[in-house]
Design a protein around this motif. Structure first.
Motif, short mmCIF file in Angstrom:
data_model
loop_
_atom_site.label_atom_id
_atom_site.label_comp_id
_atom_site.label_asym_id
_atom_site.label_seq_id
_atom_site.Cartn_x
_atom_site.Cartn_y
_atom_site.Cartn_z
N LEU A 132 0.85 -1.18 0.00
CA LEU A 132 0.00 0.00 0.00
C LEU A 132 0.89 1.23 0.00
CD1 LEU A 132 -2.87 0.98 0.03
CD2 LEU A 132 -2.90 0.79 2.51
N PRO A 133 1.31 1.70 -1.17
CA PRO A 133 2.32 2.76 -1.24
C PRO A 133 1.91 4.08 -0.61
CG PRO A 133 1.39 2.30 -3.41
CD PRO A 133 0.91 1.22 -2.50
N CYS A 134 0.61 4.36 -0.52
CA CYS A 134 0.17 5.65 0.01
C CYS A 134 -0.13 5.60 1.51
CB CYS A 134 -1.06 6.13 -0.74
SG CYS A 134 -2.51 5.07 -0.51
N ALA A 135 0.17 4.50 2.19
CA ALA A 135 -0.26 4.32 3.58
C ALA A 135 0.14 5.49 4.48
CB ALA A 135 0.30 3.01 4.14
N VAL A 136 1.40 5.91 4.42
CA VAL A 136 1.85 6.97 5.34
C VAL A 136 1.31 8.33 4.93
CG1 VAL A 136 3.94 5.72 5.95
CG2 VAL A 136 3.99 7.31 4.03
N LEU A 137 0.78 8.45 3.71
CA LEU A 137 0.28 9.73 3.22
C LEU A 137 -1.24 9.85 3.30
CD1 LEU A 137 2.52 9.84 0.01
CD2 LEU A 137 2.94 11.03 2.16
N LEU A 138 -1.91 8.78 3.74
CA LEU A 138 -3.37 8.77 3.77
C LEU A 138 -4.00 9.87 4.63
CD1 LEU A 138 -4.33 4.99 3.73
CD2 LEU A 138 -4.94 6.73 2.06
N PRO A 139 -3.35 10.31 5.72
CA PRO A 139 -3.96 11.40 6.48
C PRO A 139 -4.24 12.65 5.65
CG PRO A 139 -2.25 10.36 7.78
CD PRO A 139 -2.17 9.76 6.41
N GLN A 140 -3.56 12.80 4.50
CA GLN A 140 -3.81 13.95 3.63
C GLN A 140 -5.10 13.81 2.84
OE1 GLN A 140 -0.48 14.74 1.03
NE2 GLN A 140 1.03 14.06 2.55
N VAL A 141 -5.69 12.60 2.84
CA VAL A 141 -6.81 12.31 1.96
C VAL A 141 -8.12 12.26 2.75
CG1 VAL A 141 -7.74 10.66 0.28
CG2 VAL A 141 -5.26 10.97 0.50
#
Length: 433
Positions: A132-141
């Motif tokens: 899941l490449p976006c895992a650490v960036l999900l709070p932005q979504v």
């Protein structure tokens, strides 16, 4: 960096357009970037540009390096003579049409904000082990973006399954009953044996099944014989049931000339399957449905709820197969479990309904078909758990199917630029002039 990134940049015009010029110094004004071309030919069609004093309408081709034009052999393809602009990351070579005229080039490397490039690299080009490449960036979504993307992935997955049913329907001469039979058979493969069961349905035509549906032993003989499980072995030498089926099958295969289409037993998958999931057990469960249900398509189409469909798939299994996992090998076999029944609803009833709804032009039937998934409990496996751990909603089979589709169609193949979640993350880093 991949070429898809430049497609994304050009499509959304995420670059500095201040004093935009070709490599030859002519001013460029983008009036319309064009639309992505999914067929052979240039990458974007129907673009509208002003280059210098002239307004142009036509295709745009995109490469990481201008020299990729030659590597892709476009210089010998007259389809590319109509290109009005060559958009590249690096302009390392002048490119000409087949008549020798120069194709204007726009180099984007100095015009794309480095923060956007870094965000893309961090999102798309991580190690393949990162599921899941976006895992650490999900709070932005925002949650609404995640939810809508899962719903989109779900509908795409349902449509793909319905496409397969529609193709089958066409192959079978627009016969919905035969389509239901083939779809049902493949559904009882439960992934590991979907392919051989689909081939078994071709090897044993519905017309033959119908003639012997009422005679349980004959139907069992046809199914297990065509599947290749009635050959005499040490385990079955003294098994009266198997010997009886073999005699029935020998007569029927000659009568209907079935021998050439029969499957060999070695094509079935037993490896890493629990005995209750053995293909022989699944065949017995399929026989039970074919014997008990005189009509297949209509009940699958009109069943008002999940419980009715569960009943449809839960026909009594032949007595022998309640106490045998394989021919001649005894053991107590559990009945078809609820999780298996729910997979049959998802993989048989829902795609059939969606394919039929599209065929007759009734979109409301598609909504009711997808709604069945919302009334099934969520599936739990290592992939769904991965999404749950980072905050995705997972309350029903609709969520499960959507998450699995998201993983397979987008996350595992790093299709972040086609995913609403990925593009939302990148948009946080867009700064254009």
């Amino acid at each position: 960096m991949k070429e898809d990134f430049l497609h994304y940049i050009w499509q959304h015009q995420y670059f500095d357009k201040t004093d935009l010029q070709t490599e030859e110094g002519e001013t460029i004004t983008v009036l319309r970037p064009g639309h992505r071309n999914s067929d052979a030919g240039p990458d974007f069609l129907d673009a509208r540009l002003q280059i210098g004093e002239v307004e142009w309408n036509g295709p745009v081709e995109i490469h990481l390096r201008a020299s990729d034009w030659l590597r892709h052999q476009h210089q010998t393809d007259k389809k590319y003579d109509q290109v009005i602009l060559h958009v590249v990351y690096t302009a390392d070579k002048n490119i000409e049409r087949t008549n020798g005229s120069l194709i204007p080039a726009l180099a984007l490397a100095p015009r794309i904000d480095l923060a956007l490039v870094h965000a893309y690299v961090n999102l798309v080009e991580q190690e393949s082990a990162t599921l899941l490449p976006c895992a650490v960036l999900l709070p932005q979504v925002p949650m609404i973006t995640r939810t809508m993307m899962v719903e989109r992935a779900l509908l795409e997955r349902v449509e793909q399954k319905a496409d397969a049913v529609a193709a089958l329907h066409e192959q079978l001469g627009a016969d919905w009953e035969a389509t239901a039979y083939h779809t049902l058979a493949a559904g009882f493969g439960f992934k590991k044996n979907t392919e051989p069961l689909a081939r078994l349905a071709k090897a044993l035509p519905l017309s033959v099944v119908r003639r012997h549906r009422h005679e349980a032993r004959q139907l069992e003989a046809l199914v297990f014989g065509q599947a290749g499980f009635l050959a005499e072995t040490e385990a079955t030498a003294a098994d009266e049931y198997v010997q009886e089926l073999r005699r029935e099958y020998e007569f029927l295969r000659h009568k209907y000339q079935l021998a050439a289409a029969a499957l060999p037993a070695h094509e079935w998958n037993f490896l890493r399957l629990r005995p209750a999931n053995f293909p022989t057990v699944r065949l017995a469960q399929l026989v039970a449905v074919l014997h008990a249900r005189p009509v297949l398509f209509s009940p699958l189409l009109t069943a008002p709820d999940v419980r009715t469909l569960e009943h449809f798939f839960s026909a009594p299994v032949p007595t022998y197969w309640r106490g045998h996992y394989q021919p001649g090998r005894p053991g107590k076999v559990p009945a078809l479990g609820r999780s298996s029944l729910h997979l049959l609803v998802a993989n048989v009833a829902v795609p059939l309904r969606v394919a039929y709804a599209r065929y007759v032009g009734q979109p409301e039937l598609i909504e009711s078909a997808v709604a069945l998934l919302e009334h099934l409990p969520a599936e739990h496996n290592h992939l769904t758990e991965l999404y749950e751990a980072v905050g995705f909603t997972h309350q029903s089979a609709a969520d499960s199917q959507g998450l699995l589709a998201l993983s397979r169609a987008y996350c595992q193949s790093r299709q972040c630029l086609r995913c609403s979640i990925g593009t939302r993350i990148l948009q946080q880093n867009v700064v254009v002039g």
